[in-house]
Design a protein around this motif. Structure first.
Motif, PDB file in Angstrom:
ATOM      1  N   LYS A 209      -3.711   1.089   9.170  1.00  0.00           N
ATOM      2  CA  LYS A 209      -3.334  -0.331   9.208  1.00  0.00           C
ATOM      3  C   LYS A 209      -2.320  -0.633   8.102  1.00  0.00           C
ATOM      4  CE  LYS A 209      -6.836  -1.799  11.978  1.00  0.00           C
ATOM      5  NZ  LYS A 209      -6.599  -1.638  13.355  1.00  0.00           N
ATOM      6  N   MET A 210      -1.341  -1.450   8.469  1.00  0.00           N
ATOM      7  CA  MET A 210      -0.396  -1.974   7.485  1.00  0.00           C
ATOM      8  C   MET A 210      -0.828  -3.382   7.115  1.00  0.00           C
ATOM      9  SD  MET A 210       3.583  -1.072   8.298  1.00  0.00           S
ATOM     10  CE  MET A 210       3.614  -1.234  10.063  1.00  0.00           C
ATOM     11  N   ARG A 211      -0.442  -3.791   5.948  1.00  0.00           N
ATOM     12  CA  ARG A 211      -0.664  -5.174   5.551  1.00  0.00           C
ATOM     13  C   ARG A 211       0.276  -6.060   6.355  1.00  0.00           C
ATOM     14  NH1 ARG A 211      -1.396  -4.529  -1.022  1.00  0.00           N
ATOM     15  NH2 ARG A 211      -3.114  -3.067  -0.827  1.00  0.00           N
TER      16      ARG A 211
ATOM     17  N   SER B 165       0.858  -1.184   0.000  1.00  0.00           N
ATOM     18  CA  SER B 165       0.000   0.000   0.000  1.00  0.00           C
ATOM     19  C   SER B 165       0.896   1.236   0.000  1.00  0.00           C
ATOM     20  CB  SER B 165      -0.886  -0.003   1.251  1.00  0.00           C
ATOM     21  OG  SER B 165      -0.078   0.127   2.418  1.00  0.00           O
TER      22      SER B 165
ATOM     23  N   LYS C 292      -4.862  -6.106   5.341  1.00  0.00           N
ATOM     24  CA  LYS C 292      -4.566  -4.999   6.258  1.00  0.00           C
ATOM     25  C   LYS C 292      -5.045  -5.385   7.652  1.00  0.00           C
ATOM     26  CE  LYS C 292      -4.329  -1.098   3.205  1.00  0.00           C
ATOM     27  NZ  LYS C 292      -4.607   0.292   3.035  1.00  0.00           N
TER      28      LYS C 292
END
Length: 189
Positions: free
Chosen positions: A153-155, A81, A142
């Protein structure tokens, strides 16, 4: 990059970081571990305590995200992302730009002992275990809150890579702190 190659690469890097800690930092005495190159610099133990603080936040989130994965996901390419790319660029050791850390993540002038090394090794074992378990997970989901702003949010894959690169950055910093102490003293007569 496909999931298997991605995770294998991260596992190798995490193992290499663990080996550096065991071979280069564990044998050092307290004075060397607490040496600061200058007043605002971090000692080896402060570099590692900073990483411990990040691991205390991210590892439980990674574990929960992996536990929540109900069924194995077929292999797929790891995607990034915009937020993930920015986070990875920020901590990448190739990026020499200094960044100010969050106050609660800054161990500067802390009273630290070799327990920091033990904790770091425990975190590395946990990270290696989670990387092994991640082969069945959707790394593009995520699921991991960003430490400084938990609504973002991060993956899953981004979070793993973030931890590894961040550790690499500060282990290299700790190695630079150690380097002057390895130089033999020369007397000029």
């Amino acid at each position: 990059m496909d999931t298997a190659t991605f995770l294998s690469t991260l596992q190798q890097q995490a193992q290499a970081q663990k080996t550096i800690l065991q071979s280069e930092f564990l044998p050092l005495d307290d004075a060397t571990l607490n040496f600061k190159p200058h007043a605002t610099g971090w000692s080896i133990l402060e570099c590692l305590e900073h990483l411990n603080r990040y691991s205390r936040f991210y590892l439980p989130h990674l574990e929960r995200a992996l536990t929540a994965t109900a069924t194995p996901v077929p292999p797929q390419p790891v995607r990034y992302s915009w937020m993930g790319k920015k986070s990875l660029d920020l901590v990448n050791p190739v990026n020499a730009k200094k960044h100010k850390t969050l106050k609660h993540m800054n161990p500067h002038n802390s009273q630290l002992t070799t327990a920091v090394l033990t904790e770091f090794l425990q975190h590395q074992e946990k990270l290696l275990h989670l990387l092994s378990a991640a082969h069945k997970a959707d790394l593009n989901r995520k699921a991991i809150p960003v430490e400084f702003f938990k609504l973002l949010k991060m993956r899953l894959g981004e979070a793993f890579e973030f931890l590894i690169l961040h550790q690499q950055r500060h282990i290299q910093q700790a190695q630079r702190v150690q380097a002057p102490s390895l130089q033999p003293l020369s007397l000029v007569v």
